[in-house]
Design a protein around this motif. Structure first.
Motif, PDB file in Angstrom:
ATOM      1  N   ILE A 253       0.830  -1.198   0.000  1.00 20.52           N
ATOM      2  CA  ILE A 253       0.000   0.000   0.000  1.00 20.52           C
ATOM      3  C   ILE A 253       0.870   1.255   0.000  1.00 20.52           C
ATOM      4  N   LYS A 254       1.919   1.268   0.823  1.00 16.21           N
ATOM      5  CA  LYS A 254       2.805   2.430   0.882  1.00 16.21           C
ATOM      6  C   LYS A 254       3.453   2.696  -0.471  1.00 16.21           C
ATOM      7  N   ASP A 255       3.949   1.633  -1.117  1.00 13.70           N
ATOM      8  CA  ASP A 255       4.604   1.792  -2.413  1.00 13.70           C
ATOM      9  C   ASP A 255       3.627   2.299  -3.468  1.00 13.70           C
ATOM     10  N   LEU A 256       2.416   1.747  -3.464  1.00 15.23           N
ATOM     11  CA  LEU A 256       1.431   2.151  -4.464  1.00 15.23           C
ATOM     12  C   LEU A 256       1.011   3.604  -4.269  1.00 15.23           C
ATOM     13  N   LEU A 257       0.806   3.988  -3.013  1.00 12.79           N
ATOM     14  CA  LEU A 257       0.425   5.373  -2.749  1.00 12.79           C
ATOM     15  C   LEU A 257       1.543   6.342  -3.093  1.00 12.79           C
ATOM     16  N   ALA A 258       2.790   5.888  -2.952  1.00  6.58           N
ATOM     17  CA  ALA A 258       3.922   6.759  -3.241  1.00  6.58           C
ATOM     18  C   ALA A 258       4.209   6.862  -4.732  1.00  6.58           C
TER      19      ALA A 258
ATOM     20  N   GLY B 157      -3.821  20.111   4.097  1.00  7.31           N
ATOM     21  CA  GLY B 157      -2.816  19.325   4.819  1.00  7.31           C
ATOM     22  C   GLY B 157      -3.206  17.866   4.895  1.00  7.31           C
ATOM     23  N   ASP B 158      -3.396  17.344   6.127  1.00  4.22           N
ATOM     24  CA  ASP B 158      -3.715  15.925   6.319  1.00  4.22           C
ATOM     25  C   ASP B 158      -5.024  15.536   5.659  1.00  4.22           C
ATOM     26  N   GLY B 159      -5.987  16.448   5.634  1.00  2.00           N
ATOM     27  CA  GLY B 159      -7.263  16.133   4.999  1.00  2.00           C
ATOM     28  C   GLY B 159      -7.110  15.878   3.505  1.00  2.00           C
ATOM     29  N   GLU B 160      -6.321  16.704   2.818  1.00  2.00           N
ATOM     30  CA  GLU B 160      -6.094  16.491   1.386  1.00  2.00           C
ATOM     31  C   GLU B 160      -5.287  15.218   1.147  1.00  2.00           C
ATOM     32  N   ARG B 161      -4.355  14.918   2.056  1.00  2.00           N
ATOM     33  CA  ARG B 161      -3.593  13.671   1.924  1.00  2.00           C
ATOM     34  C   ARG B 161      -4.529  12.475   2.024  1.00  2.00           C
ATOM     35  N   ARG B 162      -5.410  12.476   3.019  1.00  2.00           N
ATOM     36  CA  ARG B 162      -6.351  11.367   3.169  1.00  2.00           C
ATOM     37  C   ARG B 162      -7.290  11.270   1.967  1.00  2.00           C
ATOM     38  N   TYR B 163      -7.661  12.431   1.427  1.00  2.00           N
ATOM     39  CA  TYR B 163      -8.546  12.479   0.266  1.00  2.00           C
ATOM     40  C   TYR B 163      -7.913  11.772  -0.934  1.00  2.00           C
ATOM     41  N   ARG B 164      -6.658  12.110  -1.214  1.00  2.00           N
ATOM     42  CA  ARG B 164      -5.965  11.510  -2.367  1.00  2.00           C
ATOM     43  C   ARG B 164      -5.631  10.040  -2.111  1.00  2.00           C
ATOM     44  N   GLU B 165      -5.274   9.719  -0.880  1.00  2.00           N
ATOM     45  CA  GLU B 165      -5.001   8.316  -0.569  1.00  2.00           C
ATOM     46  C   GLU B 165      -6.261   7.468  -0.708  1.00  2.00           C
ATOM     47  N   ALA B 166      -7.412   8.021  -0.385  1.00  2.00           N
ATOM     48  CA  ALA B 166      -8.672   7.290  -0.556  1.00  2.00           C
ATOM     49  C   ALA B 166      -8.936   6.994  -2.027  1.00  2.00           C
ATOM     50  N   SER B 167      -8.598   7.949  -2.906  1.00  2.00           N
ATOM     51  CA  SER B 167      -8.746   7.714  -4.353  1.00  2.00           C
ATOM     52  C   SER B 167      -7.849   6.574  -4.803  1.00  2.00           C
ATOM     53  N   ALA B 168      -6.606   6.557  -4.279  1.00  2.00           N
ATOM     54  CA  ALA B 168      -5.688   5.480  -4.638  1.00  2.00           C
ATOM     55  C   ALA B 168      -6.172   4.140  -4.092  1.00  2.00           C
TER      56      ALA B 168
ATOM     57  N   LYS C 244      -8.870   2.542  -6.250  1.00  2.00           N
ATOM     58  CA  LYS C 244      -8.334   1.838  -7.416  1.00  2.00           C
ATOM     59  C   LYS C 244      -7.717   0.499  -7.007  1.00  2.00           C
ATOM     60  N   ILE C 245      -6.936   0.528  -5.921  1.00  2.00           N
ATOM     61  CA  ILE C 245      -6.312  -0.705  -5.439  1.00  2.00           C
ATOM     62  C   ILE C 245      -7.381  -1.718  -5.047  1.00  2.00           C
ATOM     63  N   ARG C 246      -8.426  -1.232  -4.377  1.00  2.00           N
ATOM     64  CA  ARG C 246      -9.501  -2.112  -3.909  1.00  2.00           C
ATOM     65  C   ARG C 246     -10.229  -2.756  -5.089  1.00  2.00           C
TER      66      ARG C 246
ATOM     67  N   ASP D   8       0.128  -3.441 -14.497  1.00  2.00           N
ATOM     68  CA  ASP D   8       0.633  -2.147 -14.041  1.00  2.00           C
ATOM     69  C   ASP D   8       1.040  -2.307 -12.589  1.00  2.00           C
ATOM     70  N   PRO D   9       1.839  -1.370 -12.056  1.00  2.00           N
ATOM     71  CA  PRO D   9       2.368  -1.538 -10.689  1.00  2.00           C
ATOM     72  C   PRO D   9       1.297  -1.668  -9.620  1.00  2.00           C
ATOM     73  N   SER D  10       0.098  -1.141  -9.863  1.00  2.00           N
ATOM     74  CA  SER D  10      -0.923  -1.167  -8.819  1.00  2.00           C
ATOM     75  C   SER D  10      -1.593  -2.524  -8.669  1.00  2.00           C
ATOM     76  N   ASN D  11      -1.378  -3.452  -9.609  1.00  2.00           N
ATOM     77  CA  ASN D  11      -2.017  -4.762  -9.455  1.00  2.00           C
ATOM     78  C   ASN D  11      -1.031  -5.918  -9.480  1.00  2.00           C
ATOM     79  N   GLN D  12       0.278  -5.636  -9.454  1.00  2.00           N
ATOM     80  CA  GLN D  12       1.247  -6.715  -9.624  1.00  2.00           C
ATOM     81  C   GLN D  12       1.201  -7.724  -8.476  1.00  2.00           C
ATOM     82  N   VAL D  13       0.993  -7.270  -7.246  1.00  2.00           N
ATOM     83  CA  VAL D  13       0.947  -8.194  -6.111  1.00  2.00           C
ATOM     84  C   VAL D  13      -0.235  -9.152  -6.255  1.00  2.00           C
ATOM     85  N   TYR D  14      -1.378  -8.642  -6.705  1.00  2.00           N
ATOM     86  CA  TYR D  14      -2.581  -9.459  -6.786  1.00  2.00           C
ATOM     87  C   TYR D  14      -2.563 -10.357  -8.017  1.00  2.00           C
ATOM     88  N   LEU D  15      -1.945  -9.896  -9.114  1.00  2.00           N
ATOM     89  CA  LEU D  15      -1.791 -10.758 -10.282  1.00  2.00           C
ATOM     90  C   LEU D  15      -0.864 -11.928  -9.970  1.00  2.00           C
ATOM     91  N   SER D  16       0.210 -11.649  -9.251  1.00  2.00           N
ATOM     92  CA  SER D  16       1.131 -12.720  -8.860  1.00  2.00           C
ATOM     93  C   SER D  16       0.420 -13.720  -7.961  1.00  2.00           C
TER      94      SER D  16
END
Length: 562
Positions: free
Chosen positions: A188-193, A340-351, A354-356, A377-385
């Motif tokens: 999750i950290k890698d995908l969000l980054a 600040g933190d609210g916008e970070r949580r907002y964008r992380e929720a969007s990511a 997609k991951i979900r 793509d990098p966002s689904n490689q763990v689940y495809l494997s």
């Protein structure tokens, strides 16, 4: 070579299984015990009549109450296997498919799929039953991890002994699911980054937005003896119920209606809490999409009121919808995050959305609902494997594989001939994903009189044995890459599930099996004699055998580690 006549999730194998029709006729509710009366020794069943005190404002069973029953049933199953107290360590994604009304019965079954050193995976199945009509509905399926705990000595769990085909499948795939859980947080950290998160935060009309701060909820709970197990630790299901409560309040403040919880994302208990602890539960709507919203919940614990340091117990993300009179999701108002933190949580929720969706699409859905080649793509490689290896393991776990003879009268122009990569016409390493996964562009000779050679974009995933008696696995499946599109020069081939398993059977003997699963559309090309294989498949396996014999000296050091 061996053959098995079954279907797996709507995809027919080129093999045949004598018991497949009998197995397919069993209902989901009978899946944990076979028709001959065998019952898994770790299986625990709970049945609860839904009373008004268990329901929410819509007269439906509260998800929090359901989570408590699920956790209790799973804990009893884990303790039956461990023979000592167990605690909830984590819960995988839960998708709620059906609501439960007052007067209906909730039937919960739980059994240990696999035991590791001190932890075990417990599979849970929840079915609702209408006593008047005798109809039953699947509510959800869940996977929980429990850890055995003994005060004075370290616990070493005994292994489970799977007997039925379903138990063997769950036992085999449990190791792959455990692997995915262990890397979940880092993934999750890698995908969000690294992922580019698309949102329209800047373009939205702020005058019609609800400030996220209006949805914030904070509540405190005192852990009392009824909330704890026999060790004095708070039941995981009780904590989940409290989390669901504050999340529902936060979601209601956004939509000004009664929301329905549709999914809980995989979460991990970071530490225990005991009787006498104060638990502070905080919730806020992170983002609102067109028809759904994500609510983040955090749980912290402290012992005394004077304490300034609080222990982080758990965090979770829950997805809510608002259902209309037609039971369809309604449109939701936009959310305006705090800077600040609210916008970070907002964008992380969007990511995370997609991951979900990727995870649910790849891991949860039936193979018949997936294309043969899934975009990479990098966002689904763990689940495809994960899906790549687990699909092969499920094929291997099928019962009644029998020795087959060749039928040389029928050529199969559609089956991909996966000879060992070294024997193909051309092999290009496109991407080394990680230590265990790589993508190849493989060009193989033409088949069945076709003048064009075939080419494949293949994800190859390898797994070392995690226990004695298990095989070394090399799983193959097709993926699509924008850099390697189909060209007129080659005929693009695809495979949904194929690969090799290597079993070490002594110092001088290693058994090698090759599997290749085909779609129903391919079967018309296979011999009508179900006891035989197509000549192309048989030739493929013989070529694999010859390759291993020719290269046995080079392969010997690697096989010694199996």
């Amino acid at each position: 070579s061996y053959q098995n006549e079954g279907e797996s999730e709507g995809l027919a194998s080129v093999f045949s299984n004598r018991t497949s029709r009998k197995s397919a006729s069993r209902s989901d509710s009978d899946g944990m015990a076979d028709s001959e009366g065998y019952r898994n020794p770790t299986e625990v069943q709970m049945s609860q009549l839904v009373l008004p005190c268990h329901t929410n404002q819509r007269g439906e069973l509260s998800v929090g109450q359901l989570l408590k029953w699920i956790d209790a049933t799973a804990c009893l199953s884990a303790e039956r296997h461990a023979g000592c107290p167990c605690v909830t360590a984590s819960m995988d994604d839960i998708y709620f498919e059906h609501t439960i009304s007052v007067g209906q019965v909730v039937n919960i079954k739980a059994k240990v799929n696999r035991a590791f050193n001190s932890s075990m995976e417990v599979g849970i199945q929840v079915v609702s039953e209408d006593l008047c009509s005798e109809k039953q509905w699947c509510v959800c399926k869940a996977l929980a991890t429990f850890v055995a705990h003994r005060e004075l000595s370290k616990v070493k769990l005994k292994p489970t002994m799977p007997r039925t085909e379903e138990e063997k499948t769950e036992h085999s795939v449990a190791a792959e699911r455990r692997r995915m859980r262990l890397v979940y947080a880092d993934t999750i950290k890698d995908l969000l980054a690294n992922c580019v998160i698309q949102d329209d935060l800047e373009s939205r009309d702020c005058s019609h937005m609800v400030p996220a701060e209006k949805t914030r909820v904070e509540s405190v709970e005192l852990v009392l003896p009824p909330h704890a197990n026999h060790q004095g630790n708070t039941f995981g299901g009780q904590i989940m119920a409290w989390m669901e409560n504050v999340a529902t309040i936060a979601a209601s403040r956004l939509c000004r209606a009664h929301p329905t919880l549709k999914a809980i994302e995989m979460f991990h208990f970071r530490g225990p809490s005991q009787v006498g602890d104060r638990l502070v539960l905080k919730a806020i709507v992170n983002n609102a999409f067109k028809h759904s919203m994500e609510v983040g919940v955090c749980v912290e614990a402290y012992r005394q009121e004077a304490e300034t340091h609080r222990r982080h117990i758990n965090s979770a993300f829950m997805t809510f919808v608002v259902l209309g009179a037609d039971d369809q999701p309604q449109m939701l108002p936009w959310i305006r995050p705090q800077p600040g933190d609210g916008e970070r949580r907002y964008r992380e929720a969007s990511a995370r959305k997609k991951i979900r969706l990727d995870r649910k699409y790849i891991v949860s859905c039936k193979q018949a609902e997936m294309p043969l080649s899934v975009p990479w793509d990098p966002s689904n490689q763990v689940y495809l494997s994960y899906n790549n290896v687990s699909s092969l393991k499920m094929l291997v776990a099928k019962d009644d594989w029998v020795l087959s003879s060749e039928s040389s009268q029928v050529a199969d122009p559609t089956l991909p001939a996966f000879l060992p990569l070294s024997s193909q016409r051309s092999v290009e390493l496109v991407q080394q994903v990680d230590e265990d996964d790589a993508i190849y562009h493989v060009i193989s000779p033409a088949l069945g009189g076709d003048p064009k050679p075939q080419d494949f974009i293949i994800l190859a995933s390898r797994r070392k044995p995690c226990d004695i008696g298990e095989p070394y696995v090399i799983a193959l499946r097709s993926v699509t890459l924008p850099t390697h599109r189909e060209t007129p020069e080659y005929r693009r081939g695809e495979t949904v599930c194929s690969g090799f398993c290597f079993w070490r059977e002594g110092d001088q003997l290693t058994k090698v099996s090759y599997y290749n699963q085909a779609t129903p559309g391919v079967l018309k090309y296979v011999t009508t004699n179900v006891s035989g294989l197509s000549s192309e498949f048989y030739t493929t396996f013989k070529a694999c055998e010859q390759f291993l014999l020719d290269n046995r000296n080079d392969l010997a050091p690697s096989l010694q580690t199996l």
